[in-house]
Design a protein around this motif. Structure first.
Motif, PDB file in Angstrom:
ATOM      1  N   SER A 117      -0.470   4.012   1.573  1.00 29.93           N
ATOM      2  CA  SER A 117      -1.025   3.085   0.577  1.00 29.93           C
ATOM      3  C   SER A 117      -1.966   2.042   1.193  1.00 29.93           C
ATOM      4  CB  SER A 117       0.106   2.388  -0.177  1.00 29.93           C
ATOM      5  OG  SER A 117       0.999   1.853   0.754  1.00 29.93           O
ATOM      6  N   VAL A 118      -1.969   1.920   2.518  1.00 30.20           N
ATOM      7  CA  VAL A 118      -2.801   0.908   3.169  1.00 30.20           C
ATOM      8  C   VAL A 118      -4.288   1.325   3.179  1.00 30.20           C
ATOM      9  CG1 VAL A 118      -2.445   1.877   5.481  1.00 30.20           C
ATOM     10  CG2 VAL A 118      -2.965  -0.518   5.254  1.00 30.20           C
ATOM     11  N   VAL A 119      -5.184   0.332   3.098  1.00 29.89           N
ATOM     12  CA  VAL A 119      -6.630   0.617   3.160  1.00 29.89           C
ATOM     13  C   VAL A 119      -7.185  -0.033   4.423  1.00 29.89           C
ATOM     14  CG1 VAL A 119      -8.868   0.373   2.010  1.00 29.89           C
ATOM     15  CG2 VAL A 119      -6.770   0.611   0.636  1.00 29.89           C
ATOM     16  N   PRO A 120      -7.567   0.770   5.451  1.00 29.35           N
ATOM     17  CA  PRO A 120      -8.082   0.169   6.685  1.00 29.35           C
ATOM     18  C   PRO A 120      -9.383  -0.588   6.439  1.00 29.35           C
ATOM     19  CG  PRO A 120      -7.666   2.537   6.966  1.00 29.35           C
ATOM     20  CD  PRO A 120      -7.558   2.248   5.508  1.00 29.35           C
ATOM     21  N   ALA A 124      -8.959   6.411  11.550  1.00 27.81           N
ATOM     22  CA  ALA A 124      -7.826   5.765  10.854  1.00 27.81           C
ATOM     23  C   ALA A 124      -7.855   6.117   9.369  1.00 27.81           C
ATOM     24  CB  ALA A 124      -7.882   4.253  11.056  1.00 27.81           C
ATOM     25  N   ARG A 125      -9.050   6.090   8.775  1.00 30.73           N
ATOM     26  CA  ARG A 125      -9.165   6.446   7.346  1.00 30.73           C
ATOM     27  C   ARG A 125      -8.696   7.874   7.100  1.00 30.73           C
ATOM     28  NH1 ARG A 125     -14.552   4.459   4.459  1.00 30.73           N
ATOM     29  NH2 ARG A 125     -15.337   6.281   5.531  1.00 30.73           N
ATOM     30  N   HIS A 126      -9.095   8.786   8.029  1.00 35.93           N
ATOM     31  CA  HIS A 126      -8.680  10.190   7.914  1.00 35.93           C
ATOM     32  C   HIS A 126      -7.151  10.298   7.915  1.00 35.93           C
ATOM     33  CE1 HIS A 126      -9.077  14.568   8.634  1.00 35.93           C
ATOM     34  NE2 HIS A 126      -7.926  14.404   9.252  1.00 35.93           N
ATOM     35  N   ILE A 127      -6.507   9.567   8.837  1.00 31.98           N
ATOM     36  CA  ILE A 127      -5.042   9.631   8.966  1.00 31.98           C
ATOM     37  C   ILE A 127      -4.374   9.105   7.682  1.00 31.98           C
ATOM     38  CG2 ILE A 127      -3.053   8.650  10.227  1.00 31.98           C
ATOM     39  CD1 ILE A 127      -4.975   8.564  12.723  1.00 31.98           C
ATOM     40  N   ALA A 141       1.207   0.543  12.191  1.00 28.81           N
ATOM     41  CA  ALA A 141       0.529  -0.542  11.474  1.00 28.81           C
ATOM     42  C   ALA A 141       0.641  -0.325   9.966  1.00 28.81           C
ATOM     43  CB  ALA A 141      -0.936  -0.618  11.903  1.00 28.81           C
ATOM     44  N   ALA A 142       0.499   0.927   9.535  1.00 30.40           N
ATOM     45  CA  ALA A 142       0.593   1.233   8.095  1.00 30.40           C
ATOM     46  C   ALA A 142       1.991   0.906   7.589  1.00 30.40           C
ATOM     47  CB  ALA A 142       0.268   2.702   7.849  1.00 30.40           C
ATOM     48  N   ARG A 143       3.007   1.245   8.388  1.00 31.03           N
ATOM     49  CA  ARG A 143       4.401   1.008   7.976  1.00 31.03           C
ATOM     50  C   ARG A 143       4.736  -0.481   7.912  1.00 31.03           C
ATOM     51  NH1 ARG A 143       5.991   5.250  11.712  1.00 31.03           N
ATOM     52  NH2 ARG A 143       5.722   7.153  10.537  1.00 31.03           N
ATOM     53  N   PRO A 187      -2.237  -6.049   6.547  1.00 29.56           N
ATOM     54  CA  PRO A 187      -3.599  -5.531   6.446  1.00 29.56           C
ATOM     55  C   PRO A 187      -3.998  -4.865   7.768  1.00 29.56           C
ATOM     56  CG  PRO A 187      -3.502  -7.850   5.792  1.00 29.56           C
ATOM     57  CD  PRO A 187      -2.161  -7.500   6.334  1.00 29.56           C
ATOM     58  N   MET A 188      -4.721  -3.745   7.665  1.00 29.15           N
ATOM     59  CA  MET A 188      -5.053  -2.985   8.869  1.00 29.15           C
ATOM     60  C   MET A 188      -6.543  -3.102   9.198  1.00 29.15           C
ATOM     61  SD  MET A 188      -4.779   1.086   9.503  1.00 29.15           S
ATOM     62  CE  MET A 188      -3.107   1.287   8.988  1.00 29.15           C
ATOM     63  N   LYS A 189      -6.844  -3.724  10.354  1.00 29.81           N
ATOM     64  CA  LYS A 189      -8.235  -3.822  10.805  1.00 29.81           C
ATOM     65  C   LYS A 189      -8.444  -2.833  11.941  1.00 29.81           C
ATOM     66  CE  LYS A 189     -10.272  -8.207  10.399  1.00 29.81           C
ATOM     67  NZ  LYS A 189     -10.611  -9.398  11.192  1.00 29.81           N
TER      68      LYS A 189
END
Ligand SMILES: NC(=O)c1ccc[n+]([C@@H]2O[C@H](COP(=O)([O-])OP(=O)(O)OC[C@H]3O[C@@H](n4cnc5c(N)ncnc54)[C@H](OP(=O)(O)O)[C@@H]3O)[C@@H](O)[C@H]2O)c1
Length: 282
Positions: free
Chosen positions: A232-235, A222-225, A166-168, A172-174
């Motif tokens: 650069s993504v912000v969950p 997810a934030r930890h990862i 999802a980050a790649r 936006p990551m929910k």
């Protein structure tokens, strides 16, 4: 221990790490998986059990979403085959260590689940896994059931890989903030399984919960990862009810692991250390 350990589902996520962990511990193994081994076939089970000192069953129908549409196939693999395995293992005098799941619970409890808490699965996958536990117990074979939860490993699709994909994607990551559990490396679960197989008093019988120590929401995981890998993504947090899925999932997947901790030779590691090591290995 006379004879090798037979690992069923040996190419799956847990089975792969279990085979590696057995090799590390100097335990001989014979490995079985699809397509040449089908746990729903009597002859295949007989072949796997023959000559083994114990059987570890990691084989399972694990697609939680698809199981809603294919409950009969899920039941054949997760329940009927496990009962058959128990019957044939009893005849052969071979012990079975079977892997099960937190999906046997509805996740509505307000504390971590102990082995004595009643099961109440809310998905087809969970129901078939629970039926498998019951069928194994009813077979009367010598057995140990270890339930694991929120596992990730190098050989399978798992939550960590989904977050990385999802980050790649750059979208936006929910991530759900109302599901809580303990991210558990299959390498750690495999270590626990090997330790149980090697206890000087023999394989303990009964039901055990195993998970990494400490609890976290999917969102905080997810934030930890993301932070650890400096992505650069912000969950963004969301609720399980924001997603439409075929299968219902337990919100509380937390395990009380004190029973297994009393017999394991080493303390259970906190979830962060093995997760960081896994992230570095990718
Ligand atoms: N992953 C999790 O988060 C999680 C959480 C809690 C509990 N568990 C439990 O942990 C255990 C191991 O699961 P896992 O995560 O390693 O899943 P997995 O990667 O899907 O491994 C399951 C293995 O079983 C094989 N299999 C499926 N049907 C079979 C059949 N009819 N005969 C023989 N083998 C068959 C699969 O082969 P194919 O890939 O070819 O189908 C796969 O290699 C399971 O009991 C599961 O219920 C997993």
């Amino acid at each position: 221990m006379k004879g090798p350990i037979a690992i069923l589902g040996a190419r799956g996520m847990l089975g792969t790490d279990l085979a590696a962990q057995c090799a590390k511990a100097g335990l001989a193994t014979v490995v079985f998986d699809l397509p040449e081994f089908d746990i729903t076939k009597v002859d295949a089970i007989r072949r796997a059990i023959g000559g083994a000192s114990a059987v570890v069953n990691c084989a399972a129908y694990t697609n939680v979403e698809k199981a809603e549409a294919e409950p009969e196939l899920a039941a054949k693999i997760n329940a009927e085959a496990v009962g058959l395995l128990g019957e044939l293992a009893k005849q052969a005098g071979v012990a079975v260590l079977h892997i099960s799941t937190d999906f046997v619970f509805d996740g509505r409890l307000d504390r971590p689940y102990a082995e004595t808490d009643p099961a109440n699965p809310v998905s087809a996958y969970g129901r078939t896994k629970y039926q498998g536990e019951l069928a194994l117990a009813q077979s009367g074979c010598r057995h140990c059931i270890i339930r694991v939860q929120w596992t990730y490993g190098r050989a399978g699709v798992n939550f960590v890989r989904k977050i990385l994909d999802a980050a790649r994607s750059g979208k936006p990551m929910k991530v759900v903030s109302d599901q809580v559990g303990s991210p558990t490396a299959t390498a750690e679960a495999a270590k626990a399984v090997v330790a149980m197989l090697q206890l000087p008093s023999g394989l303990p019988q009964g039901l055990y919960h195993f998970a990494a120590a400490g609890f976290v929401s999917r969102f905080d995981m997810a934030r930890h990862i993301v932070e650890r890998l400096q992505l650069s993504v912000v969950p963004q947090p969301c609720k399980t009810s924001d997603f439409v899925t075929a299968a219902q999932r337990p919100l509380n997947s937390c395990f009380d692991c004190r029973k297994i901790a009393r017999v394991l030779p080493e303390p259970i590691a906190e979830w962060q250390g093995p997760l960081n090591a896994y992230l570095e290995s990718l």
